[in-house]
Every structure is written in C-alpha cells, then in structure tokens.
Design a protein around this motif. Structure first.
Motif, PDB file in Angstrom:
ATOM      1  N   SER A 237       0.770  -0.734  -0.315  1.00  0.00           N
ATOM      2  CA  SER A 237       0.357   0.288   0.024  1.00  0.00           C
ATOM      3  C   SER A 237       0.842   0.852  -0.166  1.00  0.00           C
ATOM      4  N   PRO A 238       0.659   2.372   0.165  1.00  0.00           N
ATOM      5  CA  PRO A 238       1.266   3.274  -0.518  1.00  0.00           C
ATOM      6  C   PRO A 238       2.140   3.766   1.146  1.00  0.00           C
ATOM      7  N   GLY A 239       1.511   3.884   1.841  1.00  0.00           N
ATOM      8  CA  GLY A 239       2.256   4.501   3.270  1.00  0.00           C
ATOM      9  C   GLY A 239       2.387   2.657   3.367  1.00  0.00           C
ATOM     10  N   ASP A 240       2.946   1.677   2.761  1.00  0.00           N
ATOM     11  CA  ASP A 240       3.182  -0.169   4.033  1.00  0.00           C
ATOM     12  C   ASP A 240       4.617   0.716   4.694  1.00  0.00           C
ATOM     13  N   PRO A 241       4.410   0.317   5.975  1.00  0.00           N
ATOM     14  CA  PRO A 241       5.625   0.931   6.348  1.00  0.00           C
ATOM     15  C   PRO A 241       6.877  -0.251   6.697  1.00  0.00           C
ATOM     16  N   GLY A 242       6.751  -1.571   5.932  1.00  0.00           N
ATOM     17  CA  GLY A 242       7.701  -2.042   5.837  1.00  0.00           C
ATOM     18  C   GLY A 242       8.788  -1.919   5.050  1.00  0.00           C
ATOM     19  N   ILE A 243       8.073  -0.968   4.295  1.00  0.00           N
ATOM     20  CA  ILE A 243       9.272  -0.591   3.026  1.00  0.00           C
ATOM     21  C   ILE A 243       9.789   0.873   3.295  1.00  0.00           C
ATOM     22  N   ILE A 244      11.175   0.772   2.899  1.00  0.00           N
ATOM     23  CA  ILE A 244      11.999   2.454   3.206  1.00  0.00           C
ATOM     24  C   ILE A 244      12.192   2.725   1.541  1.00  0.00           C
ATOM     25  N   GLY A 245      11.633   3.867   0.821  1.00  0.00           N
ATOM     26  CA  GLY A 245      11.856   4.219  -0.377  1.00  0.00           C
ATOM     27  C   GLY A 245      12.120   5.423  -0.314  1.00  0.00           C
ATOM     28  N   PHE A 246      12.341   5.936  -1.263  1.00  0.00           N
ATOM     29  CA  PHE A 246      13.602   7.668  -1.933  1.00  0.00           C
ATOM     30  C   PHE A 246      14.053   7.376  -3.129  1.00  0.00           C
ATOM     31  N   GLU A 247      13.909   9.094  -3.917  1.00  0.00           N
ATOM     32  CA  GLU A 247      14.374   9.161  -5.084  1.00  0.00           C
ATOM     33  C   GLU A 247      14.451  10.838  -4.418  1.00  0.00           C
ATOM     34  N   TRP A 248      15.641  10.990  -6.228  1.00  0.00           N
ATOM     35  CA  TRP A 248      16.056  12.345  -5.884  1.00  0.00           C
ATOM     36  C   TRP A 248      16.912  12.277  -7.622  1.00  0.00           C
ATOM     37  N   GLN A 252      25.109  16.129 -10.225  1.00  0.00           N
ATOM     38  CA  GLN A 252      26.526  16.142 -10.444  1.00  0.00           C
ATOM     39  C   GLN A 252      26.608  14.747 -11.814  1.00  0.00           C
ATOM     40  N   MET A 253      26.060  13.315 -12.010  1.00  0.00           N
ATOM     41  CA  MET A 253      25.754  12.732 -12.128  1.00  0.00           C
ATOM     42  C   MET A 253      24.368  12.534 -13.747  1.00  0.00           C
ATOM     43  N   ALA A 254      24.003  13.536 -13.587  1.00  0.00           N
ATOM     44  CA  ALA A 254      23.205  13.957 -14.835  1.00  0.00           C
ATOM     45  C   ALA A 254      21.820  13.042 -14.588  1.00  0.00           C
ATOM     46  N   GLY A 255      21.586  12.710 -13.868  1.00  0.00           N
ATOM     47  CA  GLY A 255      20.243  11.955 -13.488  1.00  0.00           C
ATOM     48  C   GLY A 255      19.421  12.073 -12.479  1.00  0.00           C
ATOM     49  N   ALA A 256      18.736  10.432 -12.496  1.00  0.00           N
ATOM     50  CA  ALA A 256      18.033  10.511 -11.149  1.00  0.00           C
ATOM     51  C   ALA A 256      18.180   9.178 -11.248  1.00  0.00           C
ATOM     52  N   VAL A 257      18.065   9.005  -8.842  1.00  0.00           N
ATOM     53  CA  VAL A 257      18.016   7.983  -8.070  1.00  0.00           C
ATOM     54  C   VAL A 257      16.391   7.872  -7.916  1.00  0.00           C
ATOM     55  N   GLU A 258      15.590   6.477  -7.845  1.00  0.00           N
ATOM     56  CA  GLU A 258      14.371   5.986  -6.544  1.00  0.00           C
ATOM     57  C   GLU A 258      15.089   4.642  -6.178  1.00  0.00           C
ATOM     58  N   VAL A 259      15.083   4.847  -4.850  1.00  0.00           N
ATOM     59  CA  VAL A 259      15.784   3.490  -4.444  1.00  0.00           C
ATOM     60  C   VAL A 259      14.832   2.797  -3.894  1.00  0.00           C
ATOM     61  N   GLY A 345      28.209   1.650 -16.460  1.00  0.00           N
ATOM     62  CA  GLY A 345      30.394   1.878 -15.745  1.00  0.00           C
ATOM     63  C   GLY A 345      30.023   3.062 -15.305  1.00  0.00           C
ATOM     64  N   ASN A 346      29.023   4.451 -15.742  1.00  0.00           N
ATOM     65  CA  ASN A 346      29.314   5.677 -15.306  1.00  0.00           C
ATOM     66  C   ASN A 346      30.166   6.195 -13.945  1.00  0.00           C
ATOM     67  N   ALA A 347      30.945   6.439 -14.327  1.00  0.00           N
ATOM     68  CA  ALA A 347      32.028   6.533 -12.382  1.00  0.00           C
ATOM     69  C   ALA A 347      31.268   7.421 -11.856  1.00  0.00           C
ATOM     70  N   ALA A 348      30.580   8.469 -11.994  1.00  0.00           N
ATOM     71  CA  ALA A 348      30.062   9.341 -11.508  1.00  0.00           C
ATOM     72  C   ALA A 348      28.558   9.018 -10.615  1.00  0.00           C
ATOM     73  N   VAL A 349      28.067   7.854 -10.808  1.00  0.00           N
ATOM     74  CA  VAL A 349      27.720   7.046 -10.173  1.00  0.00           C
ATOM     75  C   VAL A 349      27.127   6.788  -9.173  1.00  0.00           C
ATOM     76  N   ARG A 350      29.075   6.148  -8.827  1.00  0.00           N
ATOM     77  CA  ARG A 350      28.861   5.068  -7.763  1.00  0.00           C
ATOM     78  C   ARG A 350      29.009   6.491  -6.545  1.00  0.00           C
ATOM     79  N   ALA A 351      30.163   7.412  -6.481  1.00  0.00           N
ATOM     80  CA  ALA A 351      29.660   8.897  -5.062  1.00  0.00           C
ATOM     81  C   ALA A 351      28.485   9.252  -5.142  1.00  0.00           C
ATOM     82  N   CYS A 352      27.830   9.345  -6.370  1.00  0.00           N
ATOM     83  CA  CYS A 352      26.642   9.876  -6.244  1.00  0.00           C
ATOM     84  C   CYS A 352      25.358   9.082  -5.092  1.00  0.00           C
ATOM     85  N   VAL A 353      24.874   7.687  -5.715  1.00  0.00           N
ATOM     86  CA  VAL A 353      24.263   6.606  -5.259  1.00  0.00           C
ATOM     87  C   VAL A 353      24.828   6.911  -3.647  1.00  0.00           C
TER      88      VAL A 353
END
Length: 386
Positions: A237-248, A252-259, A345-353
């Motif tokens: 469910s949208p508020g499922d307390p068992g799942i942690i989620g964030f995006e930004w 610096q890596m010219a992109g977006a992340v969802e976890v 292989g984008n090198a900048a992605v590791r530090a940004c994530v």
C-alpha cells in the motif's frame, strides 16, 4: 598469394543495409531465432509506443497475442506522421524501413525494450507480414508489408475513430524456429517497466486459445516500492511501513535515482539494479547503493551505541542478509559495459548514489528509532540464530 580468382579486393566485400542486413543476421538484432528472439520482436514493436506514453503523448499501450500467431501493438498517441520524411517517402514507411529513423532523442526519459533498440524496422524485416495502421487528423491510414517490403502504398481507409498507431505482425516462420511466445516472459518485462515508470500503463492480452483469453494490466503509482513488495510476494500500500523508499535528482551524475528496500526474515539477499529501465548485472549504481547502505547503518549504529565499541563495522555481506532492494537510475548519458551491455559504468554514479543513499537512509533511521533499532539488531544477530 596468387592473383586472379583468389584476389581480395573491394568487389568481394558485401554491403548489406536495412532489411537485408537484418534478415541475413537476425541474431545480431534480436539475439536469437528461438522464443527469446520472438519476444524481442514484441519489445521492438512496443518500444516506440512505450516512449510515446513516457513522453506524455499517449496514455496507454496494449499488446495482444492473436489466435493466428500474430501480435498487435497499439497506442493511443497522436499517430505516426504520414507526411513526407526527410529523404523521401511517408514518415511511417521510413520508420518501418530505415535504420535509426524515429529513434528517440536518448537520455533518461527514453526506454529501450529491444535487444539493441533499432525499433520497428527489425520487426518488419523479420515478419512474413506486417500491417501498419495510423489514425491521425481524422483519417485512418493503412499500409501492408511482406518481409519488410511495402506491397501497398499508404492508403486512406476511411475516417478515424480516435488517434494512435497499431502495428500487427506475423513473425517469419522461415527465420524463427518456434512460433510460440511466452506469455509469462512478456508479462514479466512489461510489469517491470510499469514498476520503473509510474506514468506507464500497459496491457498484455492472450487470445491464442479462443474462446478463452487472458489479460493483465500493469500500472504502478508507487514505483519501486511496489516492485519491492512484488519481489517479496505481497501487495504494497502507499504507506506500507515495511518498505523504505526515496528518490532524488543529482546534477553531478546528470540523472535521477529511485531506491526502495526492506529487510525480511530470511537469509536471502535480493538486490535488483536498473539503468534507464534496463536490467543490470552490476555496475556503479549497485556498488554505490551497497556503500551508502553500509555507511548509513554503521553511522547510526555507532551513534546510538547499538554496536559495541570493540566490534568492527558491519560489512556489506552482513547488512545484505534478508535485504530486498530495487535500485533504479535514469541517466542522460548511460555507459554500459560487457558483451550484453548489462553493467553500468558511469564513474560518477557510484559516489552520487552512495551519498544519496547515505543521506536519505540516515534520515529515515533517525526518524524511526524503534524500527531502526530492530533493523540494526536483526543485522547484528542475523536473521536466524543457528
């Protein structure tokens, strides 16, 4: 080397272009001539339609497996243009016969479904028959192809009842060793795409055994959170307390992340990575994710004295026990390594994530002390005490 009939010169170099190249070496374009290759035809046909939805020009994609072995892919976008394309001929015909024509601008907002992302020309070339139908500006247009060659001109077929594009194709039995599509494998990929792209609505219908038909519809308003719940075999469910989620976003890596992530009572680790909606077999985004989770967990555990001073930091292997996670990055210029282009292989992605996960997960741990303590205790003592 003797001269004469064995001489090697320009006349011995065979140049194949367009449909000829595809039909001569189908494995280069769809990966195989078995069921996997059939599946790639569907993905190549759906590629343009899916990107129409993600660009906001269409609201849905419908894929139908038909009783006669054909496949119908429909979207409700504005319809492929039918006016003259650069280089001559209608734009629809160019899309179906020219390499690279109609390819997206690339970048984070485009999805590549097929084996190499060439698009409808591959479908047309490897089909014994293909029908293209466009509804646009109040007119319905139709064109027929046989093995990649137009056998009718683009023809007005009456008034349109809406807008959109439909490609119906029948894979060439002279190329493919099977005619049976795997409904389950197609559904898995379309479901995955819906999890990774919240704006996408896509349906898959199997009408191969009339009068019965099976239809599934995929749409995921909660994105990666829904994906984690699915991987764990439950509904979120949208508020499922068992799942942690964030995006930004990260310039610096010219992109977006969802976890999204969750720890479960199991010894299994299940981390799935994606780059521009393409499944990955590792890479800088996944390494950055593991670095960031380890840093956040250890920082919190030390601060709250949930680890003894004499104990070493929790390593990634211990932290990963029981972890289910989805790590999705969308980049303006992704760089893939490996024969199957499955490693980012984008090198900048590791530090940004790493930094993003460290910050967001650290904030979540601070804001949920009881649940954070349970997570740390579980990691420290293991899912099961043997």
């Amino acid at each position: 080397m003797s001269e004469g009939s064995d001489a090697y010169d320009a006349s011995r170099i065979q140049v194949l272009e367009g449909r000829e190249a595809v039909r001569k070496r189908p494995g280069m374009y769809v990966g195989a001539t078995g069921e996997r290759g059939l599946r790639q035809l569907v993905f190549e046909a759906a590629d343009r339609a899916v990107n129409e939805v993600l660009a906001g020009r269409a609201s849905r994609v419908d894929v139908t497996l038909m009783p006669d072995g054909g496949v119908c892919v429909t979207d409700d976008g504005p319809g492929v243009p039918i006016d003259q394309a650069e280089g001559g001929g209608p734009a629809l015909e160019a899309l179906l016969t020219r390499m690279g024509f109609g390819s997206g601008a690339g970048g984070r907002h485009d999805v590549t479904l097929g084996f190499c992302g060439v698009g409808p020309i591959v479908v047309n070339a490897l089909s014994s028959r293909l029908t293209a139908e466009v509804q646009r500006d109040g007119v319905r247009w139709v064109q027929e192809y046989v093995r990649g060659v137009a056998v009718t001109p683009l023809t007005e077929a009456g008034p349109a009842t809406g807008t959109g594009t439909t490609l119906t194709f029948w894979p060439d039995a002279g190329i493919f060793t099977t005619s049976e599509f795997s409904f389950g494998a197609l559904a898995d990929r379309f479901r995955e795409l819906a999890f990774l792209n919240r704006d996408l609505e896509i349906s898959l219908t199997d009408r191969r055994c009339p009068p019965e038909s099976v239809s599934v519809r995929f749409r995921s308003p909660n994105g990666a959170r829904d994906f984690v719940a699915f991987l764990d075999g439950r509904t979120a469910s949208p508020g499922d307390p068992g799942i942690i989620g964030f995006e930004w976003e990260d310039p610096q890596m010219a992109g977006a992340v969802e976890v999204a992530l969750r720890w479960r009572d199991t010894d299994e680790e299940r981390v799935q990575g994606f780059a521009n909606s393409r499944p990955t077999d590792g890479g800088t985004h996944e390494r950055g994710f593991r670095d960031g989770v380890a840093a956040a967990v250890n920082t919190y555990a030390r601060k709250r004295r949930l680890l003894a001073v004499t104990e070493p930091d929790l390593d990634a292997d211990r932290i990963g026990v029981g972890l289910t996670a989805v790590v999705s990055v969308k980049l303006d210029a992704p760089e893939f390594h490996g024969a199957m282009r499955g490693v980012l292989g984008n090198a900048a992605v590791r530090a940004c994530v790493d930094q993003g996960v460290r910050d967001h997960l650290g904030t979540w741990l601070e804001g949920h002390p009881e649940r954070a303590a349970a997570v740390i205790d579980r990691i420290v003592h293991g899912a099961h005490r043997h």
